[in-house]
Design a protein around this motif. Structure first.
Motif, mmCIF file in Angstrom:
data_model
loop_
_atom_site.group_PDB
_atom_site.id
_atom_site.type_symbol
_atom_site.label_atom_id
_atom_site.label_comp_id
_atom_site.label_asym_id
_atom_site.label_seq_id
_atom_site.Cartn_x
_atom_site.Cartn_y
_atom_site.Cartn_z
ATOM 1 N N SER A 164 49.825 45.097 66.658
ATOM 2 C CA SER A 164 49.559 45.633 67.992
ATOM 3 C C SER A 164 50.066 47.062 68.135
ATOM 4 C CB SER A 164 50.197 44.736 69.065
ATOM 5 O OG SER A 164 51.603 44.744 68.949
ATOM 6 N N MET A 165 51.032 47.473 67.326
ATOM 7 C CA MET A 165 51.546 48.839 67.392
ATOM 8 C C MET A 165 50.469 49.870 67.077
ATOM 9 S SD MET A 165 55.238 48.479 65.491
ATOM 10 C CE MET A 165 55.246 50.239 65.182
ATOM 11 N N TYR A 166 49.507 49.493 66.248
ATOM 12 C CA TYR A 166 48.519 50.444 65.754
ATOM 13 C C TYR A 166 47.118 50.184 66.306
ATOM 14 C CZ TYR A 166 52.348 51.078 62.482
ATOM 15 O OH TYR A 166 53.586 51.301 61.943
ATOM 16 N N ARG A 167 46.961 49.126 67.099
ATOM 17 C CA ARG A 167 45.646 48.747 67.608
ATOM 18 C C ARG A 167 45.281 49.561 68.842
ATOM 19 N NH1 ARG A 167 46.387 43.640 67.982
ATOM 20 N NH2 ARG A 167 46.923 43.565 70.194
ATOM 21 N N VAL A 168 44.056 50.071 68.866
ATOM 22 C CA VAL A 168 43.529 50.829 69.999
ATOM 23 C C VAL A 168 42.494 49.958 70.709
ATOM 24 C CG1 VAL A 168 42.284 52.909 70.723
ATOM 25 C CG2 VAL A 168 43.905 53.018 68.808
ATOM 26 N N GLU A 169 42.700 49.728 72.003
ATOM 27 C CA GLU A 169 41.745 48.963 72.801
ATOM 28 C C GLU A 169 40.594 49.885 73.222
ATOM 29 O OE1 GLU A 169 41.925 45.828 73.293
ATOM 30 O OE2 GLU A 169 43.996 45.347 72.765
ATOM 31 N N THR A 170 39.384 49.349 73.207
ATOM 32 C CA THR A 170 38.223 50.178 73.530
ATOM 33 C C THR A 170 37.249 49.443 74.438
ATOM 34 O OG1 THR A 170 36.920 49.438 71.621
ATOM 35 C CG2 THR A 170 38.336 51.360 71.305
ATOM 36 N N THR A 171 36.499 50.226 75.187
ATOM 37 C CA THR A 171 35.256 49.773 75.794
ATOM 38 C C THR A 171 34.208 50.790 75.392
ATOM 39 O OG1 THR A 171 34.173 49.079 77.847
ATOM 40 C CG2 THR A 171 35.721 50.935 77.986
ATOM 41 N N SER A 172 33.033 50.822 76.032
ATOM 42 C CA SER A 172 31.937 51.631 75.496
ATOM 43 C C SER A 172 32.289 53.105 75.349
ATOM 44 C CB SER A 172 30.688 51.478 76.375
ATOM 45 O OG SER A 172 30.965 51.861 77.707
ATOM 46 N N ARG A 173 33.041 53.666 76.324
ATOM 47 C CA ARG A 173 33.356 55.102 76.264
ATOM 48 C C ARG A 173 34.838 55.399 76.450
ATOM 49 N NH1 ARG A 173 28.503 58.808 78.662
ATOM 50 N NH2 ARG A 173 26.749 57.499 78.083
ATOM 51 N N LEU A 174 35.664 54.377 76.481
ATOM 52 C CA LEU A 174 37.087 54.563 76.706
ATOM 53 C C LEU A 174 37.878 54.000 75.532
ATOM 54 C CD1 LEU A 174 37.368 53.432 80.447
ATOM 55 C CD2 LEU A 174 37.141 55.770 79.592
ATOM 56 N N LYS A 186 50.119 56.698 63.171
ATOM 57 C CA LYS A 186 48.668 56.799 63.087
ATOM 58 C C LYS A 186 48.056 55.454 63.456
ATOM 59 C CE LYS A 186 44.965 57.562 59.687
ATOM 60 N NZ LYS A 186 44.682 57.851 58.256
ATOM 61 N N SER A 187 47.011 55.482 64.263
ATOM 62 C CA SER A 187 46.394 54.245 64.742
ATOM 63 C C SER A 187 45.533 53.601 63.664
ATOM 64 C CB SER A 187 45.537 54.534 65.967
ATOM 65 O OG SER A 187 44.326 55.174 65.584
ATOM 66 N N ASP A 188 45.208 52.334 63.894
ATOM 67 C CA ASP A 188 44.137 51.703 63.147
ATOM 68 C C ASP A 188 42.813 52.368 63.555
ATOM 69 O OD1 ASP A 188 45.754 49.892 61.837
ATOM 70 O OD2 ASP A 188 45.548 48.358 63.388
ATOM 71 N N PRO A 189 41.769 52.255 62.730
ATOM 72 C CA PRO A 189 40.472 52.804 63.150
ATOM 73 C C PRO A 189 39.932 52.035 64.356
ATOM 74 C CG PRO A 189 40.244 51.526 61.134
ATOM 75 C CD PRO A 189 41.714 51.667 61.386
#
Length: 337
Positions: A16-26, A41-44
């Protein structure tokens, strides 16, 4: 707690330290423990057709980088806003950076030097305003978003002929009466594209006897766009202009591919002006991905705090079950802070 449970908990925390949450444009990256003189550095994470990375470094001067993963796709020309938010539930940024039409290729293309001291816990919030690629025939770069959800033509010559049958009224045998005009069409094509139309022409119904179909809940321009889609020659700008009317027609006449095209397209450009309208339509037409996208936009990404007047108007007219579901999302988000 046994060792396996400890290891699982530790692995989840690290992930969870490197995970980026996304929606279509955020995109949103929560930094919960960022000591001084460190780098992360984040995960892709995926936005549109690219995978992206974020990195943040704090030393004498802190800096943040955003860049796409190298791939076979054309390089993105990006416009975006990055907000640094406190992680304690506040939604006013303590630092903000806006970039317009910048070609991104590697880690050195976008570097934001942050003058404000970074706390140990904060949120990196990115709103992608537009993503463009260079046009293969030259000219100005083209936005990739308007073209994501448009159905592809499988046979251009055949579709062109079908389009001419409609626009030039070649041997039409049925009349469509919209609320403010009429247009000729072909029973065979309508019946092949819609089980509802097929039933109309298969049984002794009024439409079969009178050779007319009344679509009184659509204006003629939207009705023409609907027929253009069925005949395979709907232009992108017409699709975008009439998406909600086309969604209504797709639901009414059971045209699954059009329904899904509208669903995907409406999901791609959720913003502050349309989010409550999109949420209402997602509820009305039972579109789960659109409903989830609107909920994420409002709650997970905190936009509900910026559009309170629209939220008040929404509460006055929305379905009670939908309002209840939205409030539960807000409460769950508050408990997670």
């Amino acid at each position: 707690m046994n060792n396996n449970n400890k290891n699982n908990k530790n692995n989840y925390f690290v992930d969870s330290m490197y995970r980026v949450e996304t929606t279509s444009r955020l995109a949103q990256w929560k930094i919960d423990n960022f000591p001084s003189c460190t780098y992360r550095k984040s995960d892709p994470f995926n936005i549109a057709i690219w995978n992206w990375y974020l990195s943040v470094e704090r030393n004498r001067v802190s800096c943040l980088k955003l860049y796409p993963q190298i791939s076979n796709h054309d390089l993105p020309i990006a416009s975006f806003i990055i907000r640094l938010l406190p992680s304690a539930g506040a939604h006013n940024p303590f630092a903000l950076s806006e970039t317009k039409d910048k070609l991104l290729t590697n880690t050195e293309d976008f570097v934001w030097l942050i003058e404000t001291p970074l706390p140990a816990k904060f949120i990196i919030h990115i709103e992608f305003l537009d993503l463009k690629i260079s046009c293969p025939k030259g000219g100005d770069p083209c936005s990739i978003w308007p073209n994501i959800s448009m159905p592809q033509r499988s046979n251009a010559a055949t579709l062109e002929s079908l389009g001419r049958m409609l626009t030039e009224a070649i041997h039409t045998d049925i009349t469509i009466n919209a609320c403010d005009g009429s247009i000729g069409a072909h029973r065979a094509i309508l019946a092949a594209r819609s089980p509802v139309f097929h039933s109309m022409f298969s049984y002794n119904l009024t439409e079969k006897d009178l050779s007319t179909i009344n679509i009184s809940d659509m204006p003629i321009e939207a009705c023409q766009a609907f027929l253009y889609y069925l005949y395979g020659n709907l232009k992108h700008e017409e699709f975008m202009m009439h998406r909600l009317a086309l969604l209504h027609a797709a639901d009414k006449y059971d045209i699954c591919d059009l329904r899904e095209a509208c669903h995907e397209s409406l999901l791609e450009d959720i913003d502050e002006k349309n989010v409550f309208d999109r949420l209402q339509n997602a509820w009305l037409y039972q579109l789960p991905k659109l409903k989830l996208g609107c909920m994420q936009y409002l709650v997970k990404f905190g936009k509900i705090f910026y559009i309170r007047d629209d939220f008040t108007a929404f509460l006055q007219g929305a379905d009670r079950d939908l309002i209840s579901e939205l409030f539960h999302e807000v409460l769950d988000a508050c408990q997670g802070l």
